[in-house]
Design a protein around this motif. Structure first.
Motif, PDB file in Angstrom:
ATOM      1  N   LYS A   1      -9.360 -20.275  16.951  1.00 19.98           N
ATOM      2  CA  LYS A   1      -9.549 -21.280  17.990  1.00 19.98           C
ATOM      3  C   LYS A   1      -8.211 -21.780  18.522  1.00 19.98           C
ATOM      4  N   ARG A   2      -7.282 -22.024  17.620  1.00 17.83           N
ATOM      5  CA  ARG A   2      -5.972 -22.557  18.005  1.00 17.83           C
ATOM      6  C   ARG A   2      -4.919 -21.454  18.164  1.00 17.83           C
ATOM      7  N   LYS A   3      -5.293 -20.256  17.808  1.00 20.51           N
ATOM      8  CA  LYS A   3      -4.385 -19.112  17.887  1.00 20.51           C
ATOM      9  C   LYS A   3      -3.111 -19.343  17.062  1.00 20.51           C
ATOM     10  N   ILE A   4      -3.367 -19.694  15.810  1.00 26.15           N
ATOM     11  CA  ILE A   4      -2.270 -19.878  14.858  1.00 26.15           C
ATOM     12  C   ILE A   4      -2.536 -18.963  13.667  1.00 26.15           C
ATOM     13  N   THR A   5      -1.512 -18.211  13.267  1.00 27.86           N
ATOM     14  CA  THR A   5      -1.671 -17.295  12.148  1.00 27.86           C
ATOM     15  C   THR A   5      -0.733 -17.695  11.013  1.00 27.86           C
ATOM     16  N   TYR A   6      -1.301 -17.855   9.830  1.00 24.34           N
ATOM     17  CA  TYR A   6      -0.551 -18.220   8.632  1.00 24.34           C
ATOM     18  C   TYR A   6      -0.476 -16.980   7.731  1.00 24.34           C
ATOM     19  N   SER A   7       0.728 -16.526   7.441  1.00 32.65           N
ATOM     20  CA  SER A   7       0.902 -15.343   6.594  1.00 32.65           C
ATOM     21  C   SER A   7       1.637 -15.727   5.322  1.00 32.65           C
ATOM     22  N   PHE A   8       1.172 -15.193   4.207  1.00 31.44           N
ATOM     23  CA  PHE A   8       1.794 -15.458   2.916  1.00 31.44           C
ATOM     24  C   PHE A   8       2.056 -14.114   2.237  1.00 31.44           C
ATOM     25  N   SER A   9       3.284 -13.911   1.816  1.00 31.55           N
ATOM     26  CA  SER A   9       3.635 -12.607   1.233  1.00 31.55           C
ATOM     27  C   SER A   9       4.572 -12.791   0.052  1.00 31.55           C
TER      28      SER A   9
ATOM     29  N   LYS B   1     -15.648 -25.469   3.489  1.00 29.65           N
ATOM     30  CA  LYS B   1     -16.812 -24.916   4.165  1.00 29.65           C
ATOM     31  C   LYS B   1     -16.418 -23.627   4.883  1.00 29.65           C
ATOM     32  N   ASP B   2     -17.391 -22.738   4.953  1.00 28.81           N
ATOM     33  CA  ASP B   2     -17.135 -21.546   5.762  1.00 28.81           C
ATOM     34  C   ASP B   2     -16.901 -21.963   7.208  1.00 28.81           C
ATOM     35  N   ASP B   3     -15.927 -21.374   7.804  1.00 28.88           N
ATOM     36  CA  ASP B   3     -15.589 -21.725   9.183  1.00 28.88           C
ATOM     37  C   ASP B   3     -15.320 -20.434   9.944  1.00 28.88           C
ATOM     38  N   LYS B   4     -16.135 -20.200  10.963  1.00 29.96           N
ATOM     39  CA  LYS B   4     -16.018 -18.941  11.709  1.00 29.96           C
ATOM     40  C   LYS B   4     -14.733 -18.883  12.528  1.00 29.96           C
ATOM     41  N   ASN B   5     -14.077 -20.011  12.652  1.00 28.23           N
ATOM     42  CA  ASN B   5     -12.819 -20.003  13.403  1.00 28.23           C
ATOM     43  C   ASN B   5     -11.684 -19.326  12.627  1.00 28.23           C
ATOM     44  N   TYR B   6     -11.885 -19.205  11.313  1.00 24.11           N
ATOM     45  CA  TYR B   6     -10.824 -18.617  10.497  1.00 24.11           C
ATOM     46  C   TYR B   6     -11.113 -17.148  10.202  1.00 24.11           C
ATOM     47  N   ILE B   7     -10.105 -16.342  10.410  1.00 25.97           N
ATOM     48  CA  ILE B   7     -10.190 -14.916  10.095  1.00 25.97           C
ATOM     49  C   ILE B   7      -9.185 -14.645   8.985  1.00 25.97           C
ATOM     50  N   VAL B   8      -9.675 -14.063   7.893  1.00 22.21           N
ATOM     51  CA  VAL B   8      -8.828 -13.842   6.722  1.00 22.21           C
ATOM     52  C   VAL B   8      -8.669 -12.351   6.475  1.00 22.21           C
ATOM     53  N   SER B   9      -7.446 -11.942   6.214  1.00 22.77           N
ATOM     54  CA  SER B   9      -7.214 -10.550   5.806  1.00 22.77           C
ATOM     55  C   SER B   9      -6.260 -10.534   4.630  1.00 22.77           C
ATOM     56  N   MET B  10      -6.468  -9.529   3.756  1.00 25.58           N
ATOM     57  CA  MET B  10      -5.619  -9.397   2.565  1.00 25.58           C
ATOM     58  C   MET B  10      -5.193  -7.958   2.429  1.00 25.58           C
ATOM     59  N   SER B  11      -3.908  -7.777   2.099  1.00 25.15           N
ATOM     60  CA  SER B  11      -3.394  -6.428   1.930  1.00 25.15           C
ATOM     61  C   SER B  11      -2.218  -6.460   0.974  1.00 25.15           C
ATOM     62  N   ASP B  12      -2.310  -5.668  -0.091  1.00 32.31           N
ATOM     63  CA  ASP B  12      -1.242  -5.581  -1.089  1.00 32.31           C
ATOM     64  C   ASP B  12      -0.830  -6.955  -1.617  1.00 32.31           C
ATOM     65  N   GLY B  13      -1.799  -7.835  -1.772  1.00 22.69           N
ATOM     66  CA  GLY B  13      -1.488  -9.158  -2.297  1.00 22.69           C
ATOM     67  C   GLY B  13      -0.989 -10.130  -1.241  1.00 22.69           C
ATOM     68  N   ASN B  14      -0.768  -9.642  -0.028  1.00 25.29           N
ATOM     69  CA  ASN B  14      -0.364 -10.532   1.052  1.00 25.29           C
ATOM     70  C   ASN B  14      -1.613 -11.061   1.764  1.00 25.29           C
ATOM     71  N   VAL B  15      -1.535 -12.305   2.181  1.00 24.44           N
ATOM     72  CA  VAL B  15      -2.707 -12.959   2.770  1.00 24.44           C
ATOM     73  C   VAL B  15      -2.373 -13.457   4.170  1.00 24.44           C
TER      74      VAL B  15
END
Lengths: 155, 166
Positions: free
Chosen positions: A137-145, A117-131
């Motif tokens: 809400k929890r102030k946790i950032t998951y980065s994948f590169s 489901k869409d969840d406004k708590n999540y902010i997604v960004s993509m750059s050069d294939g990195n996500v």
């Protein structure tokens, strides 16, 4: 015996430093890997994220820079449920695992297009294939590169 | 001291394994370089209270005085340099077995922090030269990391730049 002890010392030091970042898995068509970083307010976890896309499930493992399996999970494609199989000690608390399950599922939604489901708590960004997926809400950032191949230099 | 290694991590959940190769360099007192050369470059340097961790895209220098985990690793390292790890049993339960051509030393962690990461560590020492030949790190979830050592060289002068924190 001195050499024996010296080696012992080195090996014990390797306990903490046998990073898997220099590793590659035995290739199978459905296996993927990338670097990951989970940034929290009180620290971060990083290493290699390996997934195997099976017919009915996605299996995933996060191996940290110490060479230790930090998080592993099974995502059931039919029930759309995620089960944490292994969580490293300091994260192995029910309230942390509850958040991790939700967040990893949303990350799989972004990375592998599994339903969510869409969840406004999540902010997604993509750059050069990195996500990057941020749980605001929890102030946790998951980065994948991407993993850097060996034709570069690290120094 | 220097050597080459091949490291294989067995991941039980994925029924898969990851293989890497690299080199290790050690110089007294307390200087260690552990570098992966294949298939990806990655580097660790322990030098005094500093630990460097890096690759092409990310580099960190950690002060062991401010990082509990790395400080613990450094402390264990120094204890084993001096042999205290075998005599001071506060960190591990130590067991020695005769494994035909090798001595098998098994370390079972005692402390909570180490228990969270390892079930046990097995080290195989060649009886002929007392050199380490192989190491297994077994995790609680049955994942296992095997490291095989080769081209071991001792008592040679190593370039100080190997241990310089970039």
């Amino acid at each position: 015996m001195r050499i024996c002890l010296l080696f012992l010392s080195l090996l014990l030091s390797f306990i903490g430093v046998n990073a898997q970042n220099g590793m590659s898995e035995v290739e199978t068509p459905l296996t993927e890997r990338c670097m990951f970083d989970i940034a929290m307010e009180k620290g971060h976890l990083s290493g290699i994220f390996i997934t195997k896309d099976m017919d009915d499930a996605i299996l995933g493992t996060m191996v940290n820079e110490f060479g230790i399996t930090a998080i592993s999970f099974i995502y059931d494609k039919h029930s759309h449920k995620i089960k944490l199989e292994n969580v490293i000690g300091f994260l192995n608390k029910w309230y942390i695992k509850r958040v991790l399950k939700q967040d990893i599922r949303y990350c799989l939604h972004i990375l592998y297009d599994v339903p969510a489901k869409d969840d406004k708590n999540y902010i997604v960004s993509m750059s050069d294939g990195n996500v990057t997926v941020t749980n605001s809400k929890r102030k946790i950032t998951y980065s994948f590169s991407h993993i850097q191949e060996q034709n570069g230099t690290e120094e | 001291m220097s050597c080459s290694f091949v490291q294989t991590k067995h991941i039980s959940l994925l029924s898969d394994k990851m293989v890497s190769e690299g080199n290790m360099y050690y110089s007294q007192p307390g200087k260690l370089r552990w570098e992966y050369t294949s298939p990806y470059k990655y580097l660790f340097i322990f030098n005094g209270t500093k630990v460097y961790v890096g690759n092409n895209s990310k580099k960190d220098v950690i002060d062991t005085n401010t990082n509990k985990v790395f400080k613990e690793v450094a402390r264990i390292m120094m204890n084993t340099v001096t042999g205290k790890a075998l005599s001071n049993t506060s960190d591990f339960t130590v067991n020695v077995e005769d494994a035909q051509t090798s001595w098998l030393i098994t370390l079972v962690p005692k402390k909570k922090e180490l228990k969270q990461m390892f079930a046990k560590i097995e080290m195989f020492f060649n009886k002929n030269n007392n050199m380490i030949s192989e190491l297994n790190i077994v995790e609680k979830n049955k994942d296992k990391t095997n490291i095989k050592f080769s081209d071991i060289s001792t008592n040679k002068t190593l370039n100080a730049n190997l241990f310089a924190i970039p």
